[in-house]
Design an enzyme around this catalytic site. Structure first.
Site, PDB file in Angstrom:
ATOM      1  CG  HIS A  61      -0.211  -0.326   2.616  1.00  0.00           C
ATOM      2  ND1 HIS A  61       0.655   0.290   3.197  1.00  0.00           N
ATOM      3  CD2 HIS A  61      -0.386  -1.675   3.230  1.00  0.00           C
ATOM      4  CE1 HIS A  61       0.970  -0.090   4.417  1.00  0.00           C
ATOM      5  NE2 HIS A  61       0.446  -1.370   4.693  1.00  0.00           N
ATOM      6  CG  HIS A  95       4.426  -2.087   1.693  1.00  0.00           C
ATOM      7  ND1 HIS A  95       2.830  -2.176   2.073  1.00  0.00           N
ATOM      8  CD2 HIS A  95       4.603  -2.247   2.724  1.00  0.00           C
ATOM      9  CE1 HIS A  95       2.427  -3.023   3.286  1.00  0.00           C
ATOM     10  NE2 HIS A  95       4.024  -3.257   3.704  1.00  0.00           N
ATOM     11  CG  ASP A 116       4.446  -1.289  12.257  1.00  0.00           C
ATOM     12  OD1 ASP A 116       4.179  -2.159  12.682  1.00  0.00           O
ATOM     13  OD2 ASP A 116       4.082  -1.040  11.219  1.00  0.00           O
ATOM     14  CB  SER A 172      -2.489  -1.181   8.285  1.00  0.00           C
ATOM     15  OG  SER A 172      -2.800  -2.690   8.135  1.00  0.00           O
TER      16      SER A 172
HETATM   17  P1  AMP Z   1       4.474  -4.361   7.197  1.00  0.00           P
HETATM   18  O1  AMP Z   1       4.241  -4.758   5.659  1.00  0.00           O
HETATM   19  O2  AMP Z   1       3.721  -4.407   7.482  1.00  0.00           O
HETATM   20  O3  AMP Z   1       5.560  -5.482   7.554  1.00  0.00           O
HETATM   21  O4  AMP Z   1       5.289  -3.365   6.822  1.00  0.00           O
HETATM   22  C1  AMP Z   1       6.289  -3.019   5.960  1.00  0.00           C
HETATM   23  C2  AMP Z   1       6.988  -1.565   6.720  1.00  0.00           C
HETATM   24  O5  AMP Z   1       5.803  -0.872   6.108  1.00  0.00           O
HETATM   25  C3  AMP Z   1       7.235  -1.575   8.349  1.00  0.00           C
HETATM   26  O6  AMP Z   1       9.076  -1.018   8.686  1.00  0.00           O
HETATM   27  C4  AMP Z   1       6.356  -0.814   8.653  1.00  0.00           C
HETATM   28  O7  AMP Z   1       6.255   0.246  10.004  1.00  0.00           O
HETATM   29  C5  AMP Z   1       5.719   0.300   7.642  1.00  0.00           C
HETATM   30  N1  AMP Z   1       4.744   0.477   7.321  1.00  0.00           N
HETATM   31  C6  AMP Z   1       3.515  -0.368   7.343  1.00  0.00           C
HETATM   32  N2  AMP Z   1       2.541   0.641   6.949  1.00  0.00           N
HETATM   33  C7  AMP Z   1       2.980   1.843   6.901  1.00  0.00           C
HETATM   34  C8  AMP Z   1       2.702   3.293   6.623  1.00  0.00           C
HETATM   35  N3  AMP Z   1       0.676   3.284   7.253  1.00  0.00           N
HETATM   36  N4  AMP Z   1       3.188   4.273   6.613  1.00  0.00           N
HETATM   37  C9  AMP Z   1       4.410   3.701   7.124  1.00  0.00           C
HETATM   38  N5  AMP Z   1       5.232   2.910   7.009  1.00  0.00           N
HETATM   39  C10 AMP Z   1       4.437   1.911   6.937  1.00  0.00           C
END
Ligand code: AMP
Length: 260
Positions: A34, A37, A150, A187
């Site tokens: 999204h 990312h 996070d 998310s």
């Molecule tokens: P995930 O795929 O959910 O494990 O997230 C991968 C990375 O993207 C992690 O470092 C998260 O903190 C970051 N991330 C997830 N959602 C967001 C967001 N809304 N804004 C900024 N970074 C994000």
């Protein structure tokens, strides 16, 4: 974009970048990409010669019987998304590649990893720290990119990097939380919300936007709240985790800055 699923293929795909002396950036993810990312991908592309995105739904950071099976997974769409974002190398290992039979080594960031998320998801940060250390060792990035969304994860990884003396080689970069037009932080789990649940979930960003613990608590009163707390991280945040239906959402706002 090259997609590789094995450690051997990752090494081979990274060899030209290493021999050129490229600075390598790593963005660890669990997929279902999204705009949050995308912001990490963009920063990594701007700051590094070669960017590796890892896509791995890490079973070690989910509790047994938790929402691992229901975690959104669409590798085809993710590959299209990553390529459009200019990513050169996508690493999509399966669980056996990173945790082969006999695997038994874990990283535990003790105190930080037990609070908040760690209290509600025992073992979560042990899984996060371990897989991130493995990814750091495999990719050997100059910079690794994480989201402020996070915030505790960032604190845990920063502690691990310092405690295990990775900081001479590796810079942890943290990007601001990206929010949807209605204020909900992007998310992968948002896809699981029904329209009515999404409406209820908006109480979370609205509560945090008050930047005041008592007001936030009052605004979250109708929801199933795991925690809402001021947390003394760097920077300090007002953080909360709530359950809306079967979906668990976390969010935070930075307290010593003007904007989230
Ligand atoms: P995930 O795929 O959910 O494990 O997230 C991968 C990375 O993207 C992690 O470092 C998260 O903190 C970051 N991330 C997830 N959602 C967001 C967001 N809304 N804004 C900024 N970074 C994000």
């Amino acid at each position: 974009m090259t997609t590789v699923a094995t450690i051997a293929d990752l090494r081979e795909a990274l060899a030209p970048a290493r021999s050129r002396g490229d600075s390598v950036g790593l963005v660890p993810t669990m997929g279902a990409f999204h705009a949050g990312h995308r912001s990490l991908f963009r920063a990594a592309r701007e700051e590094c010669d070669t960017v590796v995105v890892s896509l791995f739904v890490n079973p070690a950071q989910f509790e047994a019987g938790s929402d691992l099976a229901g975690y959104p997974h669409d590798p085809g769409a993710d590959a299209v998304f990553a390529e459009a974002a200019g990513i050169e190398l996508l690493f999509t290992p399966d669980a056996a590649e990173l945790y082969p039979p006999g695997y038994q080594t874990w990283v535990e960031v003790e105190e930080l990893g037990r609070r908040l998320e760690g209290e509600h998801r025992p073992g979560h940060f042990r899984g996060v720290a371990t897989v991130c250390l493995k990814l750091f060792n495999l990719v050997r990035p100059a910079r690794a990119y994480f989201g402020q969304k996070d915030a505790q994860q960032v604190a845990v990884l920063r502690r691990m990097i310092r405690d295990l003396d990775l900081d001479l080689e590796l810079e942890l970069r943290v990007l601001p939380t990206v929010r949807d037009h209605d204020g909900l932080a992007f998310s992968s789990r948002n896809a699981q919300l029904t329209a009515a649940e999404r409406e209820r979930a908006l109480a979370l960003p609205r509560a945090l936007a008050t930047r005041d613990l008592d007001s936030a608590r009052a605004r979250l009163a109708g929801l199933d709240v795991d925690y809402v707390e001021v947390v003394d991280l760097d920077p300090p945040v007002l953080a909360a985790a709530v359950r809306v239906g079967s979906t668990r959402l976390i969010d935070n706002v930075v307290l010593d800055k003007e904007k989230p």
